[in-house]
Design a protein around this motif. Structure first.
Motif, PDB file in Angstrom:
ATOM      1  N   MET A 106       0.850  -0.728   0.447  1.00  0.00           N
ATOM      2  CA  MET A 106       0.156   0.340   0.040  1.00  0.00           C
ATOM      3  C   MET A 106       0.371   1.356   0.045  1.00  0.00           C
ATOM      4  O   MET A 106       1.912   1.126   0.908  1.00  0.00           O
ATOM      5  CB  MET A 106      -0.992   0.246   0.619  1.00  0.00           C
ATOM      6  N   GLY A 107       0.425   2.175  -0.944  1.00  0.00           N
ATOM      7  CA  GLY A 107       1.184   3.670  -0.976  1.00  0.00           C
ATOM      8  C   GLY A 107       0.879   4.580  -0.280  1.00  0.00           C
ATOM      9  O   GLY A 107       0.218   4.340   0.955  1.00  0.00           O
ATOM     10  N   SER A 108       1.723   5.630   0.104  1.00  0.00           N
ATOM     11  CA  SER A 108       0.985   7.001   0.922  1.00  0.00           C
ATOM     12  C   SER A 108      -0.368   6.809   0.540  1.00  0.00           C
ATOM     13  O   SER A 108      -0.982   7.136  -0.490  1.00  0.00           O
ATOM     14  CB  SER A 108       1.535   8.047   0.166  1.00  0.00           C
ATOM     15  N   ARG A 109      -0.754   7.578   1.336  1.00  0.00           N
ATOM     16  CA  ARG A 109      -2.357   8.194   1.387  1.00  0.00           C
ATOM     17  C   ARG A 109      -2.294   9.439   0.868  1.00  0.00           C
ATOM     18  O   ARG A 109      -3.541  10.456   1.204  1.00  0.00           O
ATOM     19  CB  ARG A 109      -3.387   7.951   2.988  1.00  0.00           C
ATOM     20  N   ILE A 110      -1.464  10.103   1.064  1.00  0.00           N
ATOM     21  CA  ILE A 110      -0.987  11.520   0.801  1.00  0.00           C
ATOM     22  C   ILE A 110      -0.842  11.685  -0.474  1.00  0.00           C
ATOM     23  O   ILE A 110       0.386  11.212  -1.558  1.00  0.00           O
ATOM     24  CB  ILE A 110       0.155  12.255   1.448  1.00  0.00           C
ATOM     25  N   ARG A 111      -1.864  12.958  -1.555  1.00  0.00           N
ATOM     26  CA  ARG A 111      -2.044  12.535  -3.049  1.00  0.00           C
ATOM     27  C   ARG A 111      -0.530  12.951  -3.413  1.00  0.00           C
ATOM     28  O   ARG A 111       0.201  13.765  -2.635  1.00  0.00           O
ATOM     29  CB  ARG A 111      -3.096  13.706  -3.101  1.00  0.00           C
ATOM     30  N   GLU A 112      -0.361  12.546  -4.507  1.00  0.00           N
ATOM     31  CA  GLU A 112       1.149  13.178  -5.589  1.00  0.00           C
ATOM     32  C   GLU A 112       0.532  14.337  -6.307  1.00  0.00           C
ATOM     33  O   GLU A 112      -0.707  14.607  -6.298  1.00  0.00           O
ATOM     34  CB  GLU A 112       1.393  12.506  -6.066  1.00  0.00           C
ATOM     35  N   ASN A 113       1.050  15.234  -7.033  1.00  0.00           N
ATOM     36  CA  ASN A 113       1.560  16.243  -7.846  1.00  0.00           C
ATOM     37  C   ASN A 113      -0.123  16.788  -7.261  1.00  0.00           C
ATOM     38  O   ASN A 113      -0.754  17.637  -8.415  1.00  0.00           O
ATOM     39  CB  ASN A 113       0.736  15.695  -9.574  1.00  0.00           C
ATOM     40  N   VAL A 114      -0.065  17.310  -5.832  1.00  0.00           N
ATOM     41  CA  VAL A 114      -1.101  18.169  -5.785  1.00  0.00           C
ATOM     42  C   VAL A 114      -0.318  19.836  -6.427  1.00  0.00           C
ATOM     43  O   VAL A 114       0.375  20.272  -6.288  1.00  0.00           O
ATOM     44  CB  VAL A 114      -0.891  18.340  -4.051  1.00  0.00           C
ATOM     45  N   LYS A 115      -1.131  20.601  -7.121  1.00  0.00           N
ATOM     46  CA  LYS A 115      -1.671  22.083  -7.477  1.00  0.00           C
ATOM     47  C   LYS A 115      -1.595  22.992  -6.532  1.00  0.00           C
ATOM     48  O   LYS A 115      -1.407  23.948  -7.553  1.00  0.00           O
ATOM     49  CB  LYS A 115      -1.901  21.409  -9.042  1.00  0.00           C
ATOM     50  N   HIS A 116      -2.855  22.737  -6.148  1.00  0.00           N
ATOM     51  CA  HIS A 116      -2.554  23.914  -4.968  1.00  0.00           C
ATOM     52  C   HIS A 116      -2.714  24.217  -3.905  1.00  0.00           C
ATOM     53  O   HIS A 116      -2.601  22.924  -2.708  1.00  0.00           O
ATOM     54  CB  HIS A 116      -4.816  24.217  -5.464  1.00  0.00           C
ATOM     55  N   PHE A 117      -2.764  25.597  -3.183  1.00  0.00           N
ATOM     56  CA  PHE A 117      -2.288  24.978  -1.573  1.00  0.00           C
ATOM     57  C   PHE A 117      -3.859  24.165  -0.801  1.00  0.00           C
ATOM     58  O   PHE A 117      -4.052  23.936  -0.012  1.00  0.00           O
ATOM     59  CB  PHE A 117      -1.691  27.029  -1.517  1.00  0.00           C
ATOM     60  N   PHE A 118      -5.194  25.097  -1.384  1.00  0.00           N
ATOM     61  CA  PHE A 118      -6.334  24.702  -1.031  1.00  0.00           C
ATOM     62  C   PHE A 118      -7.024  23.930  -2.087  1.00  0.00           C
ATOM     63  O   PHE A 118      -6.859  24.671  -2.741  1.00  0.00           O
ATOM     64  CB  PHE A 118      -7.123  25.406   0.195  1.00  0.00           C
ATOM     65  N   GLU A 119      -7.859  23.220  -2.170  1.00  0.00           N
ATOM     66  CA  GLU A 119      -9.064  22.758  -3.145  1.00  0.00           C
ATOM     67  C   GLU A 119     -10.118  23.278  -2.636  1.00  0.00           C
ATOM     68  O   GLU A 119     -10.906  23.417  -3.737  1.00  0.00           O
ATOM     69  CB  GLU A 119      -9.068  21.512  -2.765  1.00  0.00           C
ATOM     70  N   CYS A 120     -10.701  24.095  -1.110  1.00  0.00           N
ATOM     71  CA  CYS A 120     -12.110  24.371  -1.009  1.00  0.00           C
ATOM     72  C   CYS A 120     -12.252  24.833   0.227  1.00  0.00           C
ATOM     73  O   CYS A 120     -11.772  24.573   0.268  1.00  0.00           O
ATOM     74  CB  CYS A 120     -13.187  23.243  -1.118  1.00  0.00           C
ATOM     75  N   PHE A 121     -12.819  26.251   0.035  1.00  0.00           N
ATOM     76  CA  PHE A 121     -12.803  26.894   0.927  1.00  0.00           C
ATOM     77  C   PHE A 121     -14.030  27.069   1.325  1.00  0.00           C
ATOM     78  O   PHE A 121     -15.194  27.064   0.146  1.00  0.00           O
ATOM     79  CB  PHE A 121     -12.550  28.316   1.007  1.00  0.00           C
ATOM     80  N   CYS A 122     -14.661  26.784   2.238  1.00  0.00           N
ATOM     81  CA  CYS A 122     -16.498  26.950   2.779  1.00  0.00           C
ATOM     82  C   CYS A 122     -16.213  27.389   4.353  1.00  0.00           C
ATOM     83  O   CYS A 122     -15.423  27.633   5.276  1.00  0.00           O
ATOM     84  CB  CYS A 122     -16.737  25.279   2.863  1.00  0.00           C
ATOM     85  N   GLU A 123     -18.039  28.522   3.911  1.00  0.00           N
ATOM     86  CA  GLU A 123     -18.790  28.731   5.364  1.00  0.00           C
ATOM     87  C   GLU A 123     -19.444  28.130   5.998  1.00  0.00           C
ATOM     88  O   GLU A 123     -20.808  27.270   4.902  1.00  0.00           O
ATOM     89  CB  GLU A 123     -18.630  30.582   5.015  1.00  0.00           C
TER      90      GLU A 123
ATOM     91  N   ALA B 287     -18.935  29.081  11.021  1.00  0.00           N
ATOM     92  CA  ALA B 287     -17.044  28.028  11.220  1.00  0.00           C
ATOM     93  C   ALA B 287     -16.434  28.235   9.178  1.00  0.00           C
ATOM     94  O   ALA B 287     -17.168  28.244   8.428  1.00  0.00           O
ATOM     95  CB  ALA B 287     -17.775  26.820  11.245  1.00  0.00           C
ATOM     96  N   ILE B 288     -15.087  28.171   9.575  1.00  0.00           N
ATOM     97  CA  ILE B 288     -14.988  28.470   7.859  1.00  0.00           C
ATOM     98  C   ILE B 288     -13.590  27.342   8.397  1.00  0.00           C
ATOM     99  O   ILE B 288     -13.235  27.222   8.847  1.00  0.00           O
ATOM    100  CB  ILE B 288     -13.305  30.197   8.204  1.00  0.00           C
ATOM    101  N   VAL B 289     -13.662  26.459   7.187  1.00  0.00           N
ATOM    102  CA  VAL B 289     -13.540  25.205   6.962  1.00  0.00           C
ATOM    103  C   VAL B 289     -12.633  25.738   5.364  1.00  0.00           C
ATOM    104  O   VAL B 289     -13.088  25.492   4.625  1.00  0.00           O
ATOM    105  CB  VAL B 289     -14.521  24.114   6.589  1.00  0.00           C
ATOM    106  N   VAL B 290     -11.145  24.638   5.489  1.00  0.00           N
ATOM    107  CA  VAL B 290     -10.455  24.908   4.218  1.00  0.00           C
ATOM    108  C   VAL B 290      -9.950  23.360   3.899  1.00  0.00           C
ATOM    109  O   VAL B 290      -9.857  22.535   5.096  1.00  0.00           O
ATOM    110  CB  VAL B 290      -9.253  25.961   4.820  1.00  0.00           C
ATOM    111  N   LEU B 291     -10.383  23.124   2.614  1.00  0.00           N
ATOM    112  CA  LEU B 291      -9.695  21.455   2.498  1.00  0.00           C
ATOM    113  C   LEU B 291      -8.670  21.402   1.634  1.00  0.00           C
ATOM    114  O   LEU B 291      -8.341  22.623   0.890  1.00  0.00           O
ATOM    115  CB  LEU B 291     -11.200  21.107   1.524  1.00  0.00           C
ATOM    116  N   SER B 292      -7.799  20.575   1.467  1.00  0.00           N
ATOM    117  CA  SER B 292      -6.451  20.779   1.725  1.00  0.00           C
ATOM    118  C   SER B 292      -6.231  19.416   1.471  1.00  0.00           C
ATOM    119  O   SER B 292      -6.784  18.036   1.946  1.00  0.00           O
ATOM    120  CB  SER B 292      -5.697  21.687   1.603  1.00  0.00           C
ATOM    121  N   TYR B 293      -5.000  18.834   0.248  1.00  0.00           N
ATOM    122  CA  TYR B 293      -4.482  17.065   0.143  1.00  0.00           C
ATOM    123  C   TYR B 293      -3.844  17.460   1.036  1.00  0.00           C
ATOM    124  O   TYR B 293      -2.250  16.583   1.010  1.00  0.00           O
ATOM    125  CB  TYR B 293      -4.352  17.406  -1.197  1.00  0.00           C
ATOM    126  N   LEU B 294      -3.725  18.994   1.222  1.00  0.00           N
ATOM    127  CA  LEU B 294      -1.393  19.077   2.118  1.00  0.00           C
ATOM    128  C   LEU B 294      -2.771  18.786   3.436  1.00  0.00           C
ATOM    129  O   LEU B 294      -2.852  19.290   4.017  1.00  0.00           O
ATOM    130  CB  LEU B 294      -1.094  20.501   1.421  1.00  0.00           C
TER     131      LEU B 294
END
Length: 106
Positions: free
Chosen positions: A1-18, A89-96
């Protein structure tokens, strides 16, 4: 089983939600998000439940994180901020997994 962290991430965050807190007759929900075109519906359905996992009163700013796992066992990190002076509440989604960076950002 490889890493669970995604490779080739291009953005600091994927989505910002309120997220609006739950009321007596309605569950928490996302009032706005950026980008609007973020398409992972399963993640978006889960965000309000993790932003408000239970009813609580806060008198200080609170930061915490959660991790969502997709069908390929890859992680999406959620970073939450609750401010007692705000009604949402502020929620930031990221692969990092950069907790310290996101707690400074949010």
């Amino acid at each position: 089983m490889g890493s669970r962290i995604r490779e080739n991430v291009k953005h600091f965050f994927e989505c910002f939600c309120e997220v609006v807190p739950p009321t007596a007759d309605k569950e928490a929900w996302i009032i706005q998000q950026y980008p609007d075109k973020y398409k992972d519906e399963e993640v978006l359905k889960a965000v309000p439940k993790f932003a408000y996992p239970y009813k609580f009163e806060n008198s200080v700013i609170q930061h915490y994180s959660f991790v969502l796992t997709d069908l390929e066992s890859k992680w999406t990190f959620g970073f939450c901020r609750h401010d007692p002076r705000s009604e949402t509440a502020i929620v930031v989604l990221s692969y990092l997994p950069w907790h310290q960076a996101f707690y400074k950002y949010v």
